[in-house]
Design an enzyme around this catalytic site. Structure first.
Site, PDB file in Angstrom:
ATOM      1  CD  GLU A 147      -0.430  -7.970  -5.476  1.00 47.16           C
ATOM      2  OE1 GLU A 147       0.553  -7.548  -4.491  1.00 47.16           O
ATOM      3  OE2 GLU A 147      -0.366  -7.694  -6.769  1.00 47.16           O
TER       4      GLU A 147
ATOM      5  CG  HIS B 259      -2.649  -1.490  -7.613  1.00 45.38           C
ATOM      6  ND1 HIS B 259      -3.219  -1.953  -8.493  1.00 45.38           N
ATOM      7  CD2 HIS B 259      -1.299  -2.295  -7.289  1.00 45.38           C
ATOM      8  CE1 HIS B 259      -2.318  -2.645  -9.200  1.00 45.38           C
ATOM      9  NE2 HIS B 259      -1.248  -2.881  -8.581  1.00 45.38           N
TER      10      HIS B 259
END
Length: 475
Positions: A84, A307
């Site tokens: 990402e 995360h």
């Protein structure tokens, strides 16, 4: 003297000529210095993080990249696997900040906005390759955005003390609703293509590492399919020491960026980010230490991402025995083969469910397009009437007539685009199902062809009297 000089010159020319004719295989043999360099244990540190780098949407994106750069520069991992990193500007920023600690890097470009995959390494990258998954969500689900990202798996190859390392980084389709997951067939196909890509490209590699955000729980179908087929091992399950969140979770409730609705019904969190590894006949690999971050960074108001970051310390133990045939290292006994057959069959069933849904949507878009075409033809017929019969007035107001025509044309074009899209979906699902069909047949043949044990063994007796049902020929 001239004759001696001439003879020396001719001998040098002949030596160079014969050296040029030497077969490539003899030239490429590893030298003694490199071989000696692998006689002692080697430590390889691997880092993985989903950076959540959506510009203008992810909170504190720029500041978090500065924090990530500081962490990587101080920890000095051998290999860094990032997901990402949607903006190439952010990748270039990290590349500039890590030029001293990680001078070698690669950014994988794919899709409309990019794959978001990036690799930073201490070691010189010799080769790279990107494989884009055939299925990746739906373009009309723009608020999810997975289709525009072009989800893929990236491969980089480098050398570690004479050992060839194949390192993979990937990011699979997200799971937005576990109870009604319309993307499950897509994620299963992605896991299937991922294991195929790893198996076929890692032949001859001394070390295989796979890291990334799989968006799958440890016991999910896709995770089991990946591990059982490739023989990869989970760092969390294999590590000698662990320091991190409970049960290795990477989406935790304590993270201020985590949407608590995504964790329902897993209130404490879930584990969807992984680092897998596998050795070879030349090197035995052990996970000495595995750790995760624990929410907010000490001294900072927020964490690196939504995360948790993963860090693994792998110990490479060179071995003297070399398998010239490059045989698979993972267990190929009867139990493992039977489990693999069941897993592939389960995956094939899930793909069939997705195939039926895609075919139904393709038929729906075809009928909608046909309806739009009929309405558009009717509009044209009504519009032609005043031209064929002079003096006849238009039965509809002009504004409404043109508006209805635009709607009919938009319906026709939208249905046509959806029909084309679902045709590609059906083809991709059919291709995956056909591959799984062949794989199940091959695995069953290998299972039946192997010695199943000795008479008297309960497992042997069970298989002798209850053979698996053959596949339907129509399937």
């Amino acid at each position: 003297m001239q004759s001696a000089a001439l003879q020396a010159a001719l001998w040098e020319i002949w030596s160079n000529f014969t050296q040029a004719l030497t077969p490539i295989g003899h030239i490429a043999q590893p030298n003694t210095a490199v071989a000696m360099a692998t006689d002692s244990p080697i430590t390889l540190r691997v880092f993985s993080l989903n950076c959540w780098g959506i510009r203008y949407r992810s909170p504190h994106c720029s500041l978090r990249y500065h924090m990530i750069a500081e962490l990587l520069a101080s920890e000095k991992h051998d290999v860094v696997l990032l997901q990402e990193v949607w903006s190439e500007q952010d990748y270039l920023f990290l590349k500039k900040q890590l030029i001293c600690t990680h001078p070698h890097s690669h950014y994988f470009k794919s899709g409309v906005i990019g794959s978001g995959l990036a690799v930073f390494s201490k070691h010189n990258l010799q080769d790279s390759f990107l494989y884009r998954y055939s299925l990746n969500g739906y373009p009309y689900m723009a608020h999810h955005g997975d289709w525009f990202g072009g989800k893929a798996v990236g491969l980089v190859i480098f050398n570690v003390c004479g050992l060839t390392a194949h390192v993979y980084v990937t990011h699979l389709h997200a799971e937005y609703c576990r109870d009604k997951d319309s993307y499950l067939p897509h994620r299963v196909v992605q896991a299937w293509e991922l294991q195929q890509f790893v198996r076929h490209t890692s032949r001859g590699a001394d070390l295989v590492i796979l890291g990334g955000d799989l968006n799958m729980h440890p016991q999910d179908l896709g995770t089991r399919l990946l591990l059982t087929y490739t023989g990869l091992r989970d760092c969390y399950a294999e590590t000698e020491q662990f320091d991190g969140c409970e049960e290795g979770r990477t989406l935790i409730a304590e993270n201020p960026f985590t949407d608590k609705k995504e964790l329902i019904p897993f209130e404490k969190g879930i584990r969807i980010d992984y680092i897998f590894f596998k050795g070879s006949s030349r090197v035995c690999v052990k996970c000495k230490l595995f750790s995760t971050t624990k929410g907010s960074v000490p001294g900072k108001p927020f964490p690196y991402s939504d995360h948790e970051a993963l860090s693994a310390e792998l110990l490479l133990l060179p071995q003297q025995t070399v398998d010239p045939n490059g045989a698979e290292l993972h267990s190929c006994d009867t139990d493992a083969l039977a489990e693999l057959v069941d897993t592939v069959t389960e995956a094939r069933t899930e793909v069939k469910v997705g195939l039926h849904c895609a075919e139904r949507m393709r038929h729906t878009s075809a009928r909608t397009g046909l309806l739009g075409l009929v309405l558009l033809m009717l509009e044209l017929a009504i519009g032609v009437v005043p031209w064929l019969t002079p003096g006849t007035q238009q039965p509809f107001p002009q504004a409404s007539f043109y508006l209805l025509g635009v709607l009919c044309l938009a319906t026709l074009l939208s249905a046509l685009l959806l029909y084309i899209f679902y045709c590609t979906q059906v083809k991709a699902l059919q291709a995956a199902e056909d591959q799984m069909h062949l794989a199940v047949g091959g695995l069953q043949e290998k299972l039946h062809g192997r010695p199943l044990g000795r008479p008297g063994d309960p497992y042997y007796e069970a298989l002798a009297f209850s053979q698996p049902m053959p596949l339907d020929p129509e399937e």
